[in-house]
Structure formats: C-alpha cells, structure tokens
Scaffold this motif. Structure first.
Motif, mmCIF file in Angstrom:
data_model
loop_
_atom_site.group_PDB
_atom_site.id
_atom_site.type_symbol
_atom_site.label_atom_id
_atom_site.label_comp_id
_atom_site.label_asym_id
_atom_site.label_seq_id
_atom_site.Cartn_x
_atom_site.Cartn_y
_atom_site.Cartn_z
ATOM 1 N N UNK A 67 0.855 -1.185 0.000
ATOM 2 C CA UNK A 67 0.000 0.000 0.000
ATOM 3 C C UNK A 67 0.889 1.233 0.000
ATOM 4 N N UNK A 68 0.353 2.346 -0.431
ATOM 5 C CA UNK A 68 1.122 3.586 -0.446
ATOM 6 C C UNK A 68 0.889 4.341 0.854
ATOM 7 N N UNK A 69 1.820 5.221 1.152
ATOM 8 C CA UNK A 69 1.669 6.063 2.332
ATOM 9 C C UNK A 69 1.571 7.541 1.966
ATOM 10 N N UNK A 70 1.997 7.904 0.757
ATOM 11 C CA UNK A 70 1.917 9.286 0.276
ATOM 12 C C UNK A 70 1.366 9.251 -1.141
ATOM 13 N N UNK A 71 0.350 10.059 -1.405
ATOM 14 C CA UNK A 71 -0.199 10.112 -2.765
ATOM 15 C C UNK A 71 -0.077 11.529 -3.310
ATOM 16 N N UNK A 89 6.287 16.263 -0.746
ATOM 17 C CA UNK A 89 7.555 16.687 -0.150
ATOM 18 C C UNK A 89 7.520 16.837 1.372
ATOM 19 N N UNK A 90 6.510 17.445 1.970
ATOM 20 C CA UNK A 90 6.537 17.593 3.436
ATOM 21 C C UNK A 90 6.506 16.262 4.196
ATOM 22 N N UNK A 91 6.099 15.202 3.523
ATOM 23 C CA UNK A 91 5.909 13.913 4.188
ATOM 24 C C UNK A 91 7.028 12.913 3.902
ATOM 25 N N UNK A 92 8.039 13.331 3.163
ATOM 26 C CA UNK A 92 9.137 12.425 2.817
ATOM 27 C C UNK A 92 9.879 11.968 4.064
ATOM 28 N N UNK A 93 10.061 10.664 4.171
ATOM 29 C CA UNK A 93 10.785 10.063 5.292
ATOM 30 C C UNK A 93 11.170 8.649 4.875
ATOM 31 N N UNK A 94 12.152 8.062 5.545
ATOM 32 C CA UNK A 94 12.537 6.683 5.201
ATOM 33 C C UNK A 94 11.344 5.728 5.273
ATOM 34 N N UNK A 120 13.958 16.856 -3.863
ATOM 35 C CA UNK A 120 13.722 16.946 -2.412
ATOM 36 C C UNK A 120 14.204 15.688 -1.700
ATOM 37 N N UNK A 121 13.996 14.544 -2.313
ATOM 38 C CA UNK A 121 14.487 13.274 -1.746
ATOM 39 C C UNK A 121 16.008 13.338 -1.607
ATOM 40 N N UNK A 127 17.069 7.904 -0.030
ATOM 41 C CA UNK A 127 17.399 7.076 -1.198
ATOM 42 C C UNK A 127 16.146 6.312 -1.619
ATOM 43 N N UNK A 128 15.867 6.296 -2.917
ATOM 44 C CA UNK A 128 14.761 5.495 -3.449
ATOM 45 C C UNK A 128 15.247 4.044 -3.556
ATOM 46 N N UNK A 129 14.405 3.126 -3.124
ATOM 47 C CA UNK A 129 14.768 1.708 -3.160
ATOM 48 C C UNK A 129 13.658 0.889 -3.795
ATOM 49 N N UNK A 130 14.068 -0.215 -4.343
ATOM 50 C CA UNK A 130 13.146 -1.196 -4.919
ATOM 51 C C UNK A 130 12.401 -1.922 -3.782
ATOM 52 N N UNK A 131 11.112 -2.148 -3.981
ATOM 53 C CA UNK A 131 10.332 -2.907 -3.009
ATOM 54 C C UNK A 131 10.625 -4.375 -3.202
ATOM 55 N N UNK A 132 11.029 -5.033 -2.121
ATOM 56 C CA UNK A 132 11.302 -6.462 -2.162
ATOM 57 C C UNK A 132 10.616 -7.128 -0.979
#
Length: 133
Positions: A67-71, A89-94, A120-121, A127-132
């Motif tokens: 599921x997503x957490x930010x749309x 952007x205001x909601x970016x977090x690991x 902004x990231x 860092x953007x990562x692949x979902x595994x």
C-alpha cells in the motif's frame, strides 16, 4: 524487460483496474490472476486502495500487498504540478511509499512534479529503493 533490467520491481495492479469494494471476491481475484499471468509478480497494490477483508485474505495467500503512504494526486486535473509536489515533499521520510501514475492523463503533473520530488528526496539525504518482499 527493460524496467527489471534497470533494477526496479514490477507489481500487479489488476488487469482491469477495478475496485475491490462492491465486487464479488471470485471476480476480483480472477482479474488479478489474469494480470499476474502477464506480470508474474508477488507484489500487488489494490487499485484505489479499495479491497474487502475476504479479498485481502485470499490475495495474501498468493501475493504481498503493498500500500502507499503518500499520494501525489497527480491524476487530479484541477491541481497544479506544484501542488502535486507539495502533496509529497513535506511527508518524505525513510520507508514511505509514494504514488505517481504513468498515464497520459497524469503526464503533465507527473513530468513537472516528479523532478521536484526527486530533488527533495536527494536534498533530504534519502534514497529510493526497490520494493522487495
């Protein structure tokens, strides 16, 4: 294919982009399985984030729900690309999972907002990562 070669994950989002709510569970599962015959992924994100408890239970036997957490709301033609970026952007977090759409309808917002979000990231040291799963 090229997306996988570049290190990305590909997930199932259903064949017909149907909402689980109000749909017979068997029909919903069949639609997802048709997509999986083409995609072959253990990842699944329900369209519209609409899924019933029985559907979720049955799907969890074969797929990992993501599921997503930010749309971004890039699909909304009544908001600007800057607003799409501001929705993120205001909601970016690991660990956050952001939704942008790759459709003609969303393209104007996507092509302007996504670079702002990626910058902004980077600025936040994320860092953007692949979902595994």
């Amino acid at each position: 294919n090229e997306i996988i070669k570049r290190g990305h994950a590909v997930g199932n989002h259903s064949y017909s982009h149907v909402k689980g709510w109000g749909m017979k569970t068997g029909d919903y599962i069949r639609d997802i399985d048709i997509a999986n015959d083409l995609i072959k992924s253990n990842l699944f994100r329900p369209p519209y984030a609409r899924i019933g408890p029985n559907q979720a239970r049955m799907l969890n036997e074969r797929y990992n729900a993501v599921m997503w957490s930010i749309i971004s709301r890039d699909y909304n033609r009544n908001i600007s690309s800057a607003k799409c970026a501001d929705n993120v952007i205001p909601y970016l977090a690991p660990g956050e999972i952001i939704v942008f759409h790759d459709s003609i309808k969303c393209a104007p917002n996507l092509f302007e907002a996504l670079p702002m979000v990626l910058e902004a990231i980077k600025a936040k040291g994320l860092v953007c990562k692949k979902i595994e799963l």
